[in-house]
Design a protein around this motif. Structure first.
Motif, PDB file in Angstrom:
ATOM      1  N   CYS A  52       0.832  -1.206   0.000  1.00  0.00           N
ATOM      2  CA  CYS A  52       0.000   0.000   0.000  1.00  0.00           C
ATOM      3  C   CYS A  52       0.866   1.255   0.000  1.00  0.00           C
ATOM      4  N   TRP A  53       1.909   1.240   0.807  1.00  0.00           N
ATOM      5  CA  TRP A  53       2.796   2.396   0.892  1.00  0.00           C
ATOM      6  C   TRP A  53       3.490   2.662  -0.439  1.00  0.00           C
ATOM      7  N   GLU A  54       3.928   1.598  -1.098  1.00  0.00           N
ATOM      8  CA  GLU A  54       4.611   1.746  -2.384  1.00  0.00           C
ATOM      9  C   GLU A  54       3.683   2.314  -3.451  1.00  0.00           C
ATOM     10  N   LEU A  55       2.413   1.929  -3.411  1.00  0.00           N
ATOM     11  CA  LEU A  55       1.452   2.387  -4.422  1.00  0.00           C
ATOM     12  C   LEU A  55       0.938   3.797  -4.141  1.00  0.00           C
ATOM     13  N   GLN A  56       1.330   4.386  -3.012  1.00  0.00           N
ATOM     14  CA  GLN A  56       1.005   5.787  -2.782  1.00  0.00           C
ATOM     15  C   GLN A  56       1.671   6.668  -3.837  1.00  0.00           C
ATOM     16  N   ALA A  57       2.878   6.268  -4.228  1.00  0.00           N
ATOM     17  CA  ALA A  57       3.616   6.977  -5.276  1.00  0.00           C
ATOM     18  C   ALA A  57       4.223   5.927  -6.195  1.00  0.00           C
ATOM     19  N   PRO A  58       3.412   5.320  -7.068  1.00  0.00           N
ATOM     20  CA  PRO A  58       3.875   4.192  -7.893  1.00  0.00           C
ATOM     21  C   PRO A  58       4.987   4.575  -8.859  1.00  0.00           C
ATOM     22  N   ALA A  59       5.791   3.569  -9.166  1.00  0.00           N
ATOM     23  CA  ALA A  59       6.892   3.776 -10.108  1.00  0.00           C
ATOM     24  C   ALA A  59       6.347   4.049 -11.505  1.00  0.00           C
ATOM     25  N   TYR A  60       7.196   4.624 -12.334  1.00  0.00           N
ATOM     26  CA  TYR A  60       6.772   4.939 -13.698  1.00  0.00           C
ATOM     27  C   TYR A  60       6.351   3.695 -14.470  1.00  0.00           C
ATOM     28  N   SER A  61       7.062   2.581 -14.230  1.00  0.00           N
ATOM     29  CA  SER A  61       6.729   1.343 -14.948  1.00  0.00           C
ATOM     30  C   SER A  61       5.321   0.857 -14.600  1.00  0.00           C
ATOM     31  N   ILE A  62       4.883   1.095 -13.351  1.00  0.00           N
ATOM     32  CA  ILE A  62       3.521   0.732 -12.956  1.00  0.00           C
ATOM     33  C   ILE A  62       2.516   1.650 -13.643  1.00  0.00           C
ATOM     34  N   LEU A  63       2.805   2.934 -13.674  1.00  0.00           N
ATOM     35  CA  LEU A  63       1.912   3.898 -14.319  1.00  0.00           C
ATOM     36  C   LEU A  63       1.791   3.629 -15.814  1.00  0.00           C
ATOM     37  N   ALA A  64       2.859   3.101 -16.395  1.00  0.00           N
ATOM     38  CA  ALA A  64       2.840   2.821 -17.830  1.00  0.00           C
ATOM     39  C   ALA A  64       1.999   1.596 -18.167  1.00  0.00           C
ATOM     40  N   ARG A  65       1.884   0.650 -17.223  1.00  0.00           N
ATOM     41  CA  ARG A  65       1.154  -0.599 -17.510  1.00  0.00           C
ATOM     42  C   ARG A  65      -0.273  -0.597 -16.981  1.00  0.00           C
ATOM     43  N   HIS A  66      -0.563   0.201 -15.952  1.00  0.00           N
ATOM     44  CA  HIS A  66      -1.868   0.136 -15.300  1.00  0.00           C
ATOM     45  C   HIS A  66      -2.479   1.523 -15.173  1.00  0.00           C
ATOM     46  N   ASP A  67      -3.809   1.565 -15.253  1.00  0.00           N
ATOM     47  CA  ASP A  67      -4.489   2.853 -15.106  1.00  0.00           C
ATOM     48  C   ASP A  67      -4.664   3.205 -13.634  1.00  0.00           C
ATOM     49  N   ASP A  68      -5.166   4.409 -13.386  1.00  0.00           N
ATOM     50  CA  ASP A  68      -5.307   4.896 -12.011  1.00  0.00           C
ATOM     51  C   ASP A  68      -6.282   4.054 -11.194  1.00  0.00           C
ATOM     52  N   ALA A  69      -7.343   3.565 -11.848  1.00  0.00           N
ATOM     53  CA  ALA A  69      -8.339   2.769 -11.134  1.00  0.00           C
ATOM     54  C   ALA A  69      -7.738   1.462 -10.618  1.00  0.00           C
ATOM     55  N   THR A  70      -6.907   0.834 -11.431  1.00  0.00           N
ATOM     56  CA  THR A  70      -6.260  -0.421 -11.026  1.00  0.00           C
ATOM     57  C   THR A  70      -5.301  -0.181  -9.870  1.00  0.00           C
ATOM     58  N   ILE A  71      -4.516   0.861  -9.975  1.00  0.00           N
ATOM     59  CA  ILE A  71      -3.552   1.170  -8.918  1.00  0.00           C
ATOM     60  C   ILE A  71      -4.278   1.505  -7.623  1.00  0.00           C
ATOM     61  N   SER A  72      -5.347   2.281  -7.728  1.00  0.00           N
ATOM     62  CA  SER A  72      -6.123   2.639  -6.543  1.00  0.00           C
ATOM     63  C   SER A  72      -6.756   1.409  -5.907  1.00  0.00           C
ATOM     64  N   LEU A  73      -7.250   0.491  -6.738  1.00  0.00           N
ATOM     65  CA  LEU A  73      -7.834  -0.755  -6.233  1.00  0.00           C
ATOM     66  C   LEU A  73      -6.830  -1.535  -5.408  1.00  0.00           C
ATOM     67  N   MET A  74      -5.634  -1.723  -5.945  1.00  0.00           N
ATOM     68  CA  MET A  74      -4.633  -2.519  -5.239  1.00  0.00           C
ATOM     69  C   MET A  74      -4.109  -1.795  -4.000  1.00  0.00           C
ATOM     70  N   LYS A  75      -4.008  -0.494  -4.076  1.00  0.00           N
ATOM     71  CA  LYS A  75      -3.575   0.271  -2.903  1.00  0.00           C
ATOM     72  C   LYS A  75      -4.584   0.119  -1.769  1.00  0.00           C
ATOM     73  N   ASN A  76      -5.860   0.255  -2.089  1.00  0.00           N
ATOM     74  CA  ASN A  76      -6.901   0.150  -1.066  1.00  0.00           C
ATOM     75  C   ASN A  76      -7.048  -1.282  -0.554  1.00  0.00           C
ATOM     76  N   LEU A  77      -6.953  -2.261  -1.466  1.00  0.00           N
ATOM     77  CA  LEU A  77      -7.093  -3.657  -1.073  1.00  0.00           C
ATOM     78  C   LEU A  77      -5.974  -4.086  -0.138  1.00  0.00           C
ATOM     79  N   SER A  78      -4.752  -3.776  -0.507  1.00  0.00           N
ATOM     80  CA  SER A  78      -3.618  -4.172   0.340  1.00  0.00           C
ATOM     81  C   SER A  78      -3.641  -3.430   1.671  1.00  0.00           C
ATOM     82  N   GLY A  79      -3.965  -2.146   1.638  1.00  0.00           N
ATOM     83  CA  GLY A  79      -4.035  -1.388   2.882  1.00  0.00           C
ATOM     84  C   GLY A  79      -5.136  -1.886   3.796  1.00  0.00           C
ATOM     85  N   PHE A  80      -6.296  -2.220   3.213  1.00  0.00           N
ATOM     86  CA  PHE A  80      -7.419  -2.735   4.003  1.00  0.00           C
ATOM     87  C   PHE A  80      -7.056  -4.066   4.657  1.00  0.00           C
TER      88      PHE A  80
END
Length: 331
Positions: free
Chosen positions: A259-287
């Motif tokens: 969750c902490w890492e996805l607060q400020a995702p790496a460029y490679s993550i931003l290039a492969r996944h949209d904001d909704a996907t990143i937000s989903l995984m950030k919230n899921l892992s944090g929860f």
């Protein structure tokens, strides 16, 4: 046997093959992990750079890796020395709970360090799976030892063969005894970290192979809830020796790191996944991480209050089943 196993053993033998394999395996794993992970001997770059190159949706923050691996190697180093001492070398948790499986785990750890350093990801994934299976097998074997020893103690007390006052040493090494920290804790921490590291390694393999990012997302959304459900089961178990806190605690630590890492995702993550996907995984892992910590805290407080209430009321810790009274084993 129950009485003999719970009192300090008078007769001690020399360290056997299992004891020697444990120390050799630890040193092998320590050296190769340092040479590959920190010094970058295998492939020319340290593991942190390789992890950054193959960033995934379930990669924890880099700082989290350093803290947990330090704890793993320090605790296992203390174990490797302690299990050579006369007091612990014949412990059932060492001879039956570990056997030669720890050497297999160390060998798999070594294989992973080398193959990951050279970026041979298919082989690294296989090594990680073997390591995970070996560590989970150690936990299962040690749990079997705990269950057997606790049952023998309860039976011996019920039959009058031994009293709680005569109980000098509990071979099941329940927490927070010194034997628990020496013989059980290091492997629970290691397994708790490798359990989420295995789907992480699968995700790294998918990124390495350049497959559709959708498959990476599926690995993430399936693995984290599965780990969460398994940890909840360990926390809510009621039988002798339960609940288990170390394994779920480390999984919670990994989830919070993701969750902490996805607060400020790496460029490679931003290039492969949209904001909704990143937000989903950030919230899921944090929860999942936060829920596990809340359940661990509430469960431990509830059990402490229960035990204090029983002691304050001088209540016999017995359980009635079909009219028969059995000793109530503290969870």
């Amino acid at each position: 046997r129950a009485k003999r196993g719970k009192k300090k053993r008078e007769k001690q033998s020399k360290a056997n093959v299992n004891n020697l394999l444990n120390i050799v395996g630890y040193l092998l794993s320590l050296v190769t992990s340092y040479l590959g992970g920190v010094a970058g001997w295998f492939g020319g770059v340290p593991n942190s750079e390789i992890s950054s190159k193959y960033q995934t949706l379930v990669t924890p923050s880099s700082a989290y890796f350093g803290y947990i691996w330090a704890l793993i190697f320090i605790s296992q180093g203390i174990f490797a020395v302690a299990q050579l001492l006369p007091k612990y070398r014949e412990q059932p948790l060492v001879q039956n709970g570990l056997g030669s499986i720890y050497f297999l785990a160390c060998s798999a750890q070594t294989a992973w360090a080398i193959t990951f350093g050279y970026a041979i990801m298919p082989a690294a994934f296989v090594a990680m799976c073997v390591l995970c299976a070996a560590l989970l097998n150690i936990l299962k074997r040690q749990w079997d030892v705990v269950f057997e020893e606790e049952n023998e103690i309860a039976t011996a007390i019920r039959l009058g063969d031994i009293t709680e006052e005569e109980l000098v040493e509990n071979s099941a090494a329940p927490p927070p005894s010194l034997a628990y920290w020496l013989l059980r804790f290091p492997f629970a921490v290691h397994a708790g970290w490798i359990a989420p590291a295995t789907p992480l390694m699968l995700s790294v393999l998918l990124v390495y192979q350049g497959v559709d990012p959708t498959y990476e997302l599926w690995v993430a959304v399936i693995s984290i809830p599965l780990l969460f459900g398994g940890c909840m089961g360990l926390l809510l178990r009621e039988e002798s020796g339960a609940p288990v806190y170390t394994f779920p605690g480390v999984v919670a630590y990994a989830c919070i790191g993701i969750c902490w890492e996805l607060q400020a995702p790496a460029y490679s993550i931003l290039a492969r996944h949209d904001d909704a996907t990143i937000s989903l995984m950030k919230n899921l892992s944090g929860f999942c991480g936060a829920c596990l910590l809340v359940v661990m805290l509430s469960r431990s407080i509830a059990l402490l209050l229960r035990d204090a209430w029983l002691k304050w009321n001088h209540t016999d810790e017995t359980l009635s089943i079909d009219g028969e009274q059995y000793p109530y084993v503290k969870a």
